[in-house]
Design an enzyme around this catalytic site. Structure first.
Site, mmCIF file in Angstrom:
data_model
loop_
_atom_site.group_PDB
_atom_site.id
_atom_site.type_symbol
_atom_site.label_atom_id
_atom_site.label_comp_id
_atom_site.label_asym_id
_atom_site.label_seq_id
_atom_site.Cartn_x
_atom_site.Cartn_y
_atom_site.Cartn_z
ATOM 1 N N ASP A 71 0.775 -1.220 0.062
ATOM 2 C CA ASP A 71 -0.079 -0.090 -0.048
ATOM 3 C C ASP A 71 0.814 1.290 0.100
ATOM 4 O O ASP A 71 0.477 2.347 -0.112
ATOM 5 C CB ASP A 71 -1.076 -0.108 1.009
ATOM 6 C CG ASP A 71 -0.352 -0.171 2.460
ATOM 7 O OD1 ASP A 71 0.886 -0.072 2.682
ATOM 8 O OD2 ASP A 71 -1.260 -0.104 3.500
ATOM 9 N N SER A 72 2.268 0.999 0.074
ATOM 10 C CA SER A 72 3.162 2.112 -0.295
ATOM 11 C C SER A 72 2.826 2.789 -1.403
ATOM 12 O O SER A 72 3.629 3.992 -1.759
ATOM 13 C CB SER A 72 4.601 1.677 0.033
ATOM 14 O OG SER A 72 4.858 0.477 -0.682
ATOM 15 N N ASP B 104 -1.082 -6.113 -0.452
ATOM 16 C CA ASP B 104 -1.216 -5.579 0.810
ATOM 17 C C ASP B 104 -2.668 -4.801 0.959
ATOM 18 O O ASP B 104 -3.162 -4.363 0.278
ATOM 19 C CB ASP B 104 -0.210 -4.346 0.794
ATOM 20 C CG ASP B 104 0.308 -3.967 2.198
ATOM 21 O OD1 ASP B 104 0.332 -4.543 3.335
ATOM 22 O OD2 ASP B 104 1.185 -3.210 2.393
ATOM 23 N N LYS C 234 -1.389 -9.450 2.570
ATOM 24 C CA LYS C 234 -0.730 -8.955 3.768
ATOM 25 C C LYS C 234 -1.545 -8.203 4.747
ATOM 26 O O LYS C 234 -2.334 -7.288 4.196
ATOM 27 C CB LYS C 234 0.660 -8.301 3.390
ATOM 28 C CG LYS C 234 1.640 -7.940 4.549
ATOM 29 C CD LYS C 234 2.946 -7.430 4.302
ATOM 30 C CE LYS C 234 2.869 -6.137 3.897
ATOM 31 N NZ LYS C 234 2.417 -4.797 4.746
ATOM 32 N N GLU D 280 -1.469 -5.982 8.456
ATOM 33 C CA GLU D 280 -0.684 -5.540 9.623
ATOM 34 C C GLU D 280 -1.185 -5.834 10.899
ATOM 35 O O GLU D 280 -2.551 -5.756 11.104
ATOM 36 C CB GLU D 280 -0.624 -3.721 9.512
ATOM 37 C CG GLU D 280 0.136 -3.404 8.321
ATOM 38 C CD GLU D 280 0.480 -1.964 8.282
ATOM 39 O OE1 GLU D 280 -0.022 -0.981 8.796
ATOM 40 O OE2 GLU D 280 1.038 -1.447 6.990
ATOM 41 N N GLU E 65 9.370 -4.977 10.193
ATOM 42 C CA GLU E 65 9.722 -3.742 9.715
ATOM 43 C C GLU E 65 10.533 -2.582 10.953
ATOM 44 O O GLU E 65 9.758 -2.522 11.743
ATOM 45 C CB GLU E 65 8.789 -2.883 9.149
ATOM 46 C CG GLU E 65 9.076 -1.466 8.525
ATOM 47 C CD GLU E 65 8.108 -0.712 7.452
ATOM 48 O OE1 GLU E 65 7.055 -1.710 7.061
ATOM 49 O OE2 GLU E 65 8.249 0.255 7.110
HETATM 50 O O1 KIV Z 1 3.455 -1.258 1.754
HETATM 51 C C1 KIV Z 1 4.734 -1.688 1.607
HETATM 52 O O2 KIV Z 1 5.475 -1.206 0.600
HETATM 53 C C2 KIV Z 1 5.255 -2.626 2.728
HETATM 54 C C3 KIV Z 1 6.598 -2.970 2.755
HETATM 55 C C4 KIV Z 1 7.778 -2.072 2.599
HETATM 56 C C5 KIV Z 1 6.780 -4.024 3.631
HETATM 57 O O3 KIV Z 1 4.448 -2.662 3.433
#
Ligand code: KIV
Length: 271
Positions: free
Chosen positions: A49-50, A88, A118, A120, A187
């Site tokens: 989600d970055s 994510d 994924k 959190e 992280e």
């Molecule tokens: O959103 C993302 O890119 C991440 C990674 C940096 C682990 O969660």
């Protein structure tokens, strides 16, 4: 006949940990990069989600939407043959209730063709992780600096420096393992803590700013390529300086257009 590469699976990742083989993970947000990274034997393409910060220019990941993640994950999946593709899950798509988590994660799996999701969070998310795994959805956990909780954590800072937080993170990792997660991202935690957690669980840990003892490493691809050169963190190693290449190429193009040097006869059609 060209050989079709064998796709990476959660089972294969476990075997890699057992054999002491490192797992290589990069973020990926589109089909073009997926093709390039897949051809470079990257094991997991994480549609982080970055993307909301790196490509959409937002301050945090909090405003990423399910539609955004569906779009990017579908694109990445089209470019990947061997790599495992993980989506994510965005903020509030899995925290409200187990039922919503199943519906949203199930939708991601069905509509994108990705291989897992994924989430959190540790112990508080364990029941949800179990519910997803029981329904056939592979789940990767994420502990330490969890960016969707950046405001609660007081910023992007190293987690687990004090004894209580370190103990909580170690328990969180066990809770995720017991709930059936197939791997855990660690992280921004101290290297000795990441090492301890990695030894305490049978599933692979994937570190980012968590030192060398993790079973694998992940970086944001635009950071490691030096494309996102406004972001500099201690844990990022730049393997290229592409931002400068892009700026230089754009300057050259602009100069040639302005001076009438592009297009030349070789780029033009006479009839
Ligand atoms: O959103 C993302 O890119 C991440 C990674 C940096 C682990 O969660």
């Amino acid at each position: 006949m060209t050989e079709v590469p064998k796709p990476v699976t959660a089972h294969e990742l476990l075997k890699m940990k057992e054999r002491g083989e490192r797992i290589v993970v990069l973020t990926c947000y589109d089909a073009l990069f997926a093709r390039l990274l897949d051809a470079s034997d990257i094991d997991i393409l994480l549609v982080g989600d970055s993307v909301n910060q790196v490509l959409a220019g937002a301050e945090t990941t909090l405003s990423a939407t399910l539609d955004q993640m569906l779009y990017h994950t579908r694109s990445v999946r089209r470019g990947a043959e061997r790599a495992m593709v993980i989506c994510d899950m965005p903020f509030l798509s899995y925290q409200v209730s187990k039922e919503e988590a199943i519906r949203n994660c199930g939708r991601v799996m069905a509509e994108t063709g990705c291989h897992g999701v994924k989430l959190e969070g540790g112990r508080p998310m364990a029941e949800t992780v179990r519910a997803l795994v029981d329904r056939g959805i592979p789940v990767m956990g994420h502990l330490g600096l969890t960016p969707q909780s950046v405001h609660a954590l007081g910023g992007y800072r190293v987690q687990g420096r004090d004894r209580d937080t370190a103990e909580r993170l170690a328990h969180d990792a066990k809770a995720l393992e017991e709930a059936g997660a197939f791997a855990i991202v660690l992280e921004l935690i101290p290297a000795p803590l990441a090492s301890q957690i990695t030894r305490s669980v049978a599933i692979p840990t994937i570190g980012i700013g968590a030192g060398p003892a993790c079973d694998g490493q992940v970086l944001v691809v635009h950071d490691m390529l030096g494309l996102n050169d406004r972001f500099a963190a201690k844990f990022v190693k730049r393997y290229a300086t592409l931002a400068e290449d892009v700026r230089e190429a754009a300057r050259l193009f602009a100069a040639e257009v302005r001076e009438g040097r592009y297009p030349g006869p070789e780029h033009s059609f006479e009839k």
